[in-house]
Motif scaffolding. Structure first.
Motif, PDB file in Angstrom:
ATOM      1  N   GLU B 157       0.840  -1.192  -0.104  1.00 63.02           N
ATOM      2  CA  GLU B 157      -0.183   0.079   0.041  1.00 63.02           C
ATOM      3  C   GLU B 157       1.071   1.219   0.021  1.00 63.02           C
ATOM      4  O   GLU B 157       0.527   2.330  -0.654  1.00 63.02           O
ATOM      5  N   GLN B 160       2.236   1.562  -3.534  1.00 71.01           N
ATOM      6  CA  GLN B 160       1.405   2.098  -4.563  1.00 71.01           C
ATOM      7  C   GLN B 160       1.086   3.639  -4.303  1.00 71.01           C
ATOM      8  O   GLN B 160       0.679   4.172  -4.948  1.00 71.01           O
ATOM      9  N   HIS B 161       1.263   4.115  -2.967  1.00 75.12           N
ATOM     10  CA  HIS B 161       0.909   5.466  -2.638  1.00 75.12           C
ATOM     11  C   HIS B 161       1.898   6.426  -3.467  1.00 75.12           C
ATOM     12  O   HIS B 161       1.614   7.440  -3.716  1.00 75.12           O
ATOM     13  N   GLN B 163       3.069   5.359  -6.321  1.00 79.65           N
ATOM     14  CA  GLN B 163       2.953   4.877  -7.913  1.00 79.65           C
ATOM     15  C   GLN B 163       4.083   4.012  -8.200  1.00 79.65           C
ATOM     16  O   GLN B 163       4.649   4.310  -9.423  1.00 79.65           O
ATOM     17  N   GLN B 194      -8.270  -4.672  -7.397  1.00 78.29           N
ATOM     18  CA  GLN B 194      -8.685  -3.266  -7.875  1.00 78.29           C
ATOM     19  C   GLN B 194      -7.709  -2.270  -7.955  1.00 78.29           C
ATOM     20  O   GLN B 194      -7.685  -1.149  -8.262  1.00 78.29           O
ATOM     21  N   LYS B 195      -6.664  -2.466  -6.826  1.00 85.33           N
ATOM     22  CA  LYS B 195      -5.568  -1.433  -6.625  1.00 85.33           C
ATOM     23  C   LYS B 195      -4.454  -1.641  -7.647  1.00 85.33           C
ATOM     24  O   LYS B 195      -3.284  -1.201  -7.402  1.00 85.33           O
ATOM     25  N   ARG B 196      -4.666  -2.748  -8.636  1.00 82.86           N
ATOM     26  CA  ARG B 196      -3.764  -3.134  -9.518  1.00 82.86           C
ATOM     27  C   ARG B 196      -2.404  -3.682  -8.961  1.00 82.86           C
ATOM     28  O   ARG B 196      -1.423  -3.132  -9.503  1.00 82.86           O
ATOM     29  N   PHE B 326      -5.664  -2.400   2.626  1.00 81.40           N
ATOM     30  CA  PHE B 326      -6.020  -1.287   1.867  1.00 81.40           C
ATOM     31  C   PHE B 326      -7.290  -0.698   2.542  1.00 81.40           C
ATOM     32  O   PHE B 326      -7.186  -0.446   4.066  1.00 81.40           O
TER      33      PHE B 326
END
Lengths: 425, 425
Positions: B157, B160-161, B163, B194-196, B326
């Motif tokens: 997470e 992903q924040h 990218q 969903q968050k890829r 998430f």
């Protein structure tokens, strides 16, 4: 990164504050003209104003438009951000609706129909002018509809509001209906984490909000005293009300166990002052409290009505958080908060065995309540300032908090939450 | 006056200190190598993502400890001289104690193919890890996270924040196989989708070639033949008790520091609590080491009472745990078997689109509820614990399902007819 963001906050704060100073006190700078057509910013709004109510725009019309615009736009932003939480969704739709219709469109139409400009959800004492002569006269002289509206306001202030607050807490107004709350919850959402969480700020809060409530009370009494024909009856009613209220908070120990002794003394002092002022007015020819009611009300209108609730209330969003006015100034919040704490079923339930002390709840509490301190100790949160926005509940990563209206305990001392909750000897 | 020294200022150590202070005036010294003051470890991710600041995750300011005469010391302890009752710090400072509590928590488990000293290998457990991640995640290339639990999910997470498009490598056939039934695990997969987040299942790493002069990236080799090239490896492969500095002491060690149910070690004046403590006996369906915030907190409470002279026993009681992957919350209370056994069955509801599930596990021979596991739905733990302690039947639970909800009534909670009896898949 932190320094950079605080510089931006200060710049934004100065800009907002300056805008408020100009629109409140120097509207001609924005293009307001009395004799000729408006120019500048205000001139831009003339067509809309003429279309809505057939008169050119004033600075208040411009302010109303911008206010509503920001509530709607940032309301949508808020909804997108919190779309997973039905409570946040409905609450935001509600403030958007009340701002657009009750606070903006309906009053404008009323004016177009030659009725007084009136927000139907206005209540004393937030709308401190409710009992001013021009306001009462305006409604009384507007025929049956005016009388109806006047009665509706009284009903709302004295009957409906206490019932709703008993059932749901002050949130029914502060974060679902109120215009100030509406702007705070939408345009102000980005600043909620800047509210001060210290117990010192809490102390300042209490020493500002209750005195302001009492000043509104004094001012309203003073104005009504000069307006009403039956002055003796009015004075006696006020004195009896204060006496009964004093007896209630002194005798109903179970209910008011959380009311600090200083608050009781403060109320007693205030009651004596008010009563003596009214007695003095009966025996002498001077007005109550020896102050001309018009001087009192224009001082309040300038200092509290304009400077505090407007200029500081919104201008300081980026510096003190989005509920500066609601937390430190609003007399309505003081009354509703008192009801919420002692006469309401509303509270935030917490489950200590789930709390991981992350601090999201405290950080994002716009009213500066240290929610985590209560949650860690497993105490329900029953604070007069809580506007029930429900962000603590939504943001909690572990499902510790729940806004609740089931019957529960109605105690709690106004002491430092960390210290008294831990009850360290 | 007795001098109590607490080694470690995590939740176990701090809870012990506060409990002692509630019951005694003894001198308390709280030592930490990691951070000068207690912070919420579980909230480090929010600091990384800018949702909270370092100050926000400190529940009690330093002044609070000072006010309660709990001295704080920021120092590294290298060994315990048990016969002399002395702690020796890394710079050879000697700290005497009358009673010692060891609450040094966990340390990350490093798989045998990895070496923490190699650049680009990261953990997420200590405060220092956060600083290291802050400098390396934003610049990372094709990052890989290894693990099937909460820390792995948080690392993903966090990346992903920024990218960084991290890959998640899971040894098992689904994420969370050691604490989730498959259906619930698939719900977590859904949120990763969903968050890829690319998910590589059944991917057990067998070796790693670290970067050398020619190449800047690590190469990971999996048992199933896949290889991954990356300059960032986040390890979420579990934790171990942090007790290496005690290896030469007379303390009885297993995987952790062995303690009785009063949190006392084999040395009379030394106690241990939290992740580093290993119970010398436990309930049949439980473990002797349960590295978890909630367990650490209640162990701290028991240790504190015993140290303050109030005999109390630690009882594992009903297990509960929470987590958040998430925006998907996980809530477990009681015993919910992960796969089919002869005795257990469950009522189950799942909606993959809305990311909700609710499982009521029960014992088929007694028809008693044994535990509840929910994803994306908040449950009332206090009520549920009472139910489980009373041995409520599955029928009664189904009949009273709405009261199990711990969320706003506007939110969704499944009704009885949505729950179907299922054997585990």
């Amino acid at each position: 990164m932190n320094n950079k963001s605080s510089i931006w906050r200060i710049i934004l704060g100065i800009l907002l504050t300056s805008f408020y100073v100009v629109i409140y006190f120097f509207p001609e700078r924005l293009g307001l003209r009395i004799e000729t057509a408006n120019v500048g910013l205000i001139g831009l709004f003339d067509p809309l104003s003429i279309w809505l109510k057939k008169v050119p725009a004033s600075q208040w019309f411009v302010y109303g438009c911008l206010y509503t615009f920001f509530v709607l736009i940032f309301g949508l932003v808020f909804i997108v951000k919190h779309r997973k939480h039905p409570y946040q969704l409905l609450r935001t739709l509600s403030v958007m609706f009340f701002q657009l219709s009750f606070a903006f469109l309906i009053p404008e139409f009323l004016q177009r129909l030659n009725y007084p400009y009136l927000d139907l959800k206005n209540m004393w004492p937030l709308n401190y002018y409710y009992f001013f002569d021009w306001h009462l006269d305006g409604l009384i002289h507007s025929g049956q509809l005016g009388i109806l509206l006047l009665s509706l306001g009284l009903l709302l202030t004295f009957i409906i509001s206490p019932i709703l607050t008993y059932k749901y807490g002050k949130r029914w107004y502060c974060s679902w209906v109120c215009g100030c709350g509406g702007l705070a919850e939408t345009a102000g959402d980005a600043f909620r984490q800047y509210s001060n969480k210290s117990s010192r700020a809490w102390k300042v809060e209490r020493w500002l909000i209750y005195p302001i409530l009492f000043i509104v009370f004094l001012m309203t009494i003073s104005v009504l005293h000069s307006y009403l024909a039956h002055k003796l009856l009015f004075s006696l009613s006020v004195i009896s009300f204060l006496l009964l209220f004093h007896l209630w908070i002194s005798l109903d120990h179970n209910r008011f166990v959380g009311l600090p002794p200083i608050a009781k003394k403060f109320f007693l002092g205030f009651s004596l002052f008010t009563s003596l002022g009214l007695i003095q007015a009966y025996f002498t020819q001077w007005p109550p409290f020896l102050i001309d009611p018009y001087t009192l009300r224009s001082a309040y209108g300038f200092l509290i009505g304009s400077l505090f609730s407007g200029v500081i209330g919104v201008g300081f969003y980026p510096i003190l958080g989005n509920r500066v006015w609601c937390r430190f100034g609003c007399p309505m919040a003081a009354i509703l908060g008192f009801q919420q704490k002692f006469l309401s079923r509303f509270r935030i339930q917490s489950n200590a065995s789930l709390c991981i002390a992350c601090g999201n709840c405290s950080t994002y509490c716009e009213m500066g309540i240290d929610v985590r301190a209560y949650a860690l100790a497993g105490k329900d949160i029953k604070r007069s300032s809580c506007v029930g926005c429900g962000i603590c509940e939504s943001i909690c990563p572990r499902g510790v908090l729940l806004l609740s209206t089931t019957k529960g305990p109605n105690f709690q001392n106004e002491a430092d939450p960390i210290d008294y909750l831990y009850a360290v000897k | 006056m007795k001098k109590i020294v607490i080694l470690g200022n995590g939740i176990a150590g701090v809870q012990t200190a506060l409990t002692i202070r509630q019951n005694s005036n003894a001198r308390i010294l709280l030592i930490s190598e990691e951070h000068p003051v207690f912070f919420a470890r579980t909230a480090m991710m929010y600091v990384f993502m800018g949702q909270l600041t370092e100050k926000d995750i400190v529940p009690y300011p330093e002044a609070f400890f000072k006010g309660h005469q709990i001295d704080l010391l920021h120092a590294s302890i290298s060994r315990v001289d048990v016969p002399k009752n002395i702690l020796v710090s890394s710079n050879n400072q000697k700290i005497p104690y009358d009673l010692l509590l060891i609450a040094t928590g966990s340390k990350p488990n490093v798989p045998d193919w990895a070496n923490s000293n190699w650049p680009g290998i990261h953990h997420f457990y200590h405060w220092q890890d956060l600083t290291a991640l802050e400098s390396s995640i934003p610049a990372s290339n094709q990052p890989v996270v290894i693990g099937g639990g909460l820390i792995a999910s948080e690392l993903v997470e966090m990346m992903q924040h920024h990218q960084r498009n991290p890959k998640l490598l899971v040894r098992e056939s689904y994420f969370g196989q050691h604490f989730l039934p498959q259906e619930e695990g698939l719900l977590v997969h859904e949120i990763f989708r969903q968050k890829r987040i690319p998910l590589f299942l059944n991917t057990s790493i067998k070796s790693l070639i670290p970067p050398d002069k020619e190449r800047t990236s690590h190469t990971l080799y999996a048992e199933n033949g896949q290889t991954f090239s990356t300059d960032f490896i986040g390890l979420g492969t579990g934790v171990l008790p942090n007790i290496d500095f005690l290896r030469d002491s007379p303390l009885h060690l297993g995987r952790g520091i062995l303690v009785n149910n009063q949190m006392q070690t084999n040395i009379e004046n030394i106690y241990a609590a939290g992740d580093c403590a290993e119970l010398n006996a436990c309930l049949p369906d439980r473990k002797t080491i349960e590295a978890n915030w909630y367990v650490a907190k209640s162990m701290g409470e028991i240790a504190g009472k015993n140290i303050a002279g109030i005999p109390s026993n630690y009882y594992q009681g009903i297990w509960h745990n929470t987590a958040k992957f998430f925006n998907l919350e996980y809530h477990l209370c009681g015993n919910v078997p992960l796969e089919a056994t002869d005795n257990f069955s469950s009522y189950f509801y799942k909606n993959s689109k809305r990311l909700h599930s609710l499982r009521l596990a029960f014992n088929q021979s007694t028809n008693q509820l044994s535990g509840v596991l929910s994803m994306g739905l908040r449950i009332d733990y206090s009520l549920l614990k009472n139910w489980l302690e009373e041995g409520i039947s599955i029928e009664m639970t189904l009949n009273n399902l709405p009261s199990l909800s711990y969320q706003n009534k506007l939110g969704f909670f499944p009704s009885r007819n949505l729950l179907k009896e299922v054997r585990y898949e």
